[in-house]
Design an enzyme around this catalytic site. Structure first.
Site, PDB file in Angstrom:
ATOM      1  N   CYS A   1       0.901  -1.057  -0.032  1.00 45.81           N
ATOM      2  CA  CYS A   1      -0.068   0.045  -0.216  1.00 45.81           C
ATOM      3  C   CYS A   1       0.951   1.352   0.076  1.00 45.81           C
ATOM      4  O   CYS A   1       2.092   1.203   0.230  1.00 45.81           O
ATOM      5  CB  CYS A   1      -0.702  -0.236   1.225  1.00 45.81           C
TER       6      CYS A   1
ATOM      7  N   CYS B   1       2.236   5.786   9.232  1.00 39.24           N
ATOM      8  CA  CYS B   1       1.441   6.251   8.153  1.00 39.24           C
ATOM      9  C   CYS B   1       0.335   7.253   8.539  1.00 39.24           C
ATOM     10  O   CYS B   1      -0.113   7.245   9.419  1.00 39.24           O
ATOM     11  CB  CYS B   1       0.757   4.839   7.639  1.00 39.24           C
TER      12      CYS B   1
ATOM     13  N   GLU C   1      -0.385  -0.942  16.111  1.00 39.48           N
ATOM     14  CA  GLU C   1      -0.988   0.248  16.180  1.00 39.48           C
ATOM     15  C   GLU C   1      -2.149   0.539  17.346  1.00 39.48           C
ATOM     16  O   GLU C   1      -2.379   1.696  17.773  1.00 39.48           O
ATOM     17  CB  GLU C   1      -1.946   0.122  14.734  1.00 39.48           C
TER      18      GLU C   1
ATOM     19  N   THR D   1      -6.694   0.689  11.588  1.00 41.48           N
ATOM     20  CA  THR D   1      -6.993   0.927  10.361  1.00 41.48           C
ATOM     21  C   THR D   1      -7.182  -0.519   9.230  1.00 41.48           C
ATOM     22  O   THR D   1      -7.428  -0.271   8.184  1.00 41.48           O
ATOM     23  CB  THR D   1      -5.742   1.590   9.460  1.00 41.48           C
TER      24      THR D   1
HETATM   25  S1  SF4 Z   1      -2.738   2.301   7.440  1.00 40.81           S
HETATM   26 FE1  SF4 Z   1      -1.419   0.477   6.997  1.00 40.81          FE
HETATM   27  S2  SF4 Z   1      -2.362  -0.680   5.451  1.00 40.81           S
HETATM   28 FE2  SF4 Z   1      -3.280   1.447   5.515  1.00 40.81          FE
HETATM   29  S3  SF4 Z   1      -2.195   2.657   3.936  1.00 40.81           S
HETATM   30 FE3  SF4 Z   1      -1.242   2.877   6.012  1.00 40.81          FE
HETATM   31  S4  SF4 Z   1       0.396   1.512   6.194  1.00 40.81           S
HETATM   32 FE4  SF4 Z   1      -0.965   0.922   4.663  1.00 40.81          FE
END
Ligand code: SF4
Length: 384
Positions: A42, A134, A164, A232
């Site tokens: 991703c 992220c 997370e 997420t």
């Molecule tokens: S939250 Fe996790 S799965 Fe979603 S874009 Fe970010 S790294 Fe990728």
């Protein structure tokens, strides 16, 4: 933010997967291979790995560390170890390294973020921090702080212990707030039964996993107003069902008109997770004879891709890589989490339709190796 993922994609490219990404399917002998429109790395993973490469150039010669995995894929983490990046925690940790960190060290915060305590510790030690968190992971953080400010306890649809969710929980605790983590609709039912007055506190405690609620949470005082968020990478359809179930429980307890005051629900599933789940479901609807879902066994989004296939009645197996394919298929059981060895897993009928997908932390190279191993195990050969 624009991410230059050219180097990362080049490192992990696979020509067969590139072809299949374009066409969506191909015929090899008696096997039809199917791939969804969206799968694999991703944006957040591309970004994190690109930031690591940039940091390696910028801080060349300085000791570089990961708190634990950068993402949940053993291959990618092994590649980083081979490049000289050490681990502070987990299976590959260098003993004592965490306690001896100093100004010379560079520490990479993974894509799924870090706890408030870890960030404070790193800052106090004066290390250089490369934060690859992220931006999608920041969304639930922001939402939970808003809930807190408005007097809501956060219900997290997530996995206790996942980095997370651990980071989100620590953020809430550091602001003096409270949370409850529910993993599934079954656990939500337990919480809903308590809210509806059908379950005692002791039974609620027993029905949730260890670490599912914040220290000091008073089940009678702190569950009056609830705000829901999701890790997420959870199963989007389940997250929606969990929000709806809790809303119903509060309406039952306090009346419909009170919902405006005591209930909030905000979808924090990331776009990549949603796209991969939707695309995986579209392929499952083609009713393949076998669905191989490739990704690290710790990878939450990969686990949920396997659940998408199973929910649609397709024999879907979560495997970690090509070595899982042989006379016995090595795969992770979606309910118990155990690693199983399954005989007679490849259907004998021909022609055979086999679908593949890959989690957001799975490199194309690994998926390509899985496809090639499956073809060879099934006695088929790619045209030269
Ligand atoms: S939250 Fe996790 S799965 Fe979603 S874009 Fe970010 S790294 Fe990728």
């Amino acid at each position: 933010m624009n991410v230059d993922n050219t180097e990362v994609r080049q490192t992990y490219r696979n020509p067969l997967v590139e072809d299949l990404r374009r066409t969506g399917s191909c015929q090899v002998g008696q096997l039809e291979l199917l791939l969804p429109q969206s799968f694999g790395f991703c944006w957040g993973v591309d970004r994190a790995l690109a930031m690591v490469e940039e940091a390696r150039r910028e801080y060349e010669g300085r000791p570089m560390w990961l708190i634990s995995s950068i993402i949940h894929n053993p291959r990618v983490n092994a590649d980083l170890r081979a490049k000289g990046i050490g681990f502070l925690r987990g299976q590959f940790a260098t003993p004592g390294a965490l306690e001896q960190l100093g100004a010379e060290d560079v520490v990479i915060v993974p894509a799924f973020s870090a706890t408030v305590e870890d960030m404070q510790d790193l800052q106090q030690r004066g290390v250089t921090i490369v934060d690859t968190t992220c931006p999608w992971v920041i969304k639930p953080h922001k939402r939970t702080l808003k809930y807190l400010k408005e007097g809501f306890t956060t219900v997290i649809h997530g996995t206790v212990g996942h980095e997370e969710t651990a980071a989100t929980c620590s953020l809430i605790e550091s602001h003096g707030g409270h949370y409850v983590v529910v993993y599934s609709i079954e656990e939500t039912e337990v919480l809903a039964a308590f809210l509806e007055g059908r379950l005692q506190e002791d039974d609620l405690r027993a029905g949730l996993r260890c670490g599912s609620f914040s220290p000091g949470l008073d089940f009678n005082r702190d569950l009056q107003r609830l705000g829901v968020i999701n890790q997420t990478t959870m199963l989007a359809s389940e997250s929606r069902a969990i929000g709806d179930r809790l809303k119903l429980a509060l309406a039952h307890r306090d009346g419909e008109e009170a919902l405006e005051q005591n209930f909030r629900d905000f979808d924090t599933i990331c776009r990549a997770t949603q796209d991969n789940q939707d695309a995986a479901a579209a392929v499952a609807e083609l009713a393949p004879d076998l669905y191989l879902v490739v990704g690290g066994y710790d990878s939450s989004n990969t686990k949920n891709l396997a659940r998408v296939g199973r929910r649609l009645g397709v024999p879907a197996f979560h495997i970690e890589g090509p070595d899982c394919i042989g006379p016995q298929l090595v795969h992770r059981d979606r309910t118990s989490g155990e690693i199983l060895h399954e005989a007679h897993w490849l259907p004998e009928r021909r022609p055979l339709r086999v679908a593949f997908t890959a989690g957001a932390s799975t490199p194309d190279a690994l998926l390509g190796e899985v496809i090639e191993r499956l073809l060879s195990f099934a006695g088929e050969k790619l045209p030269v």
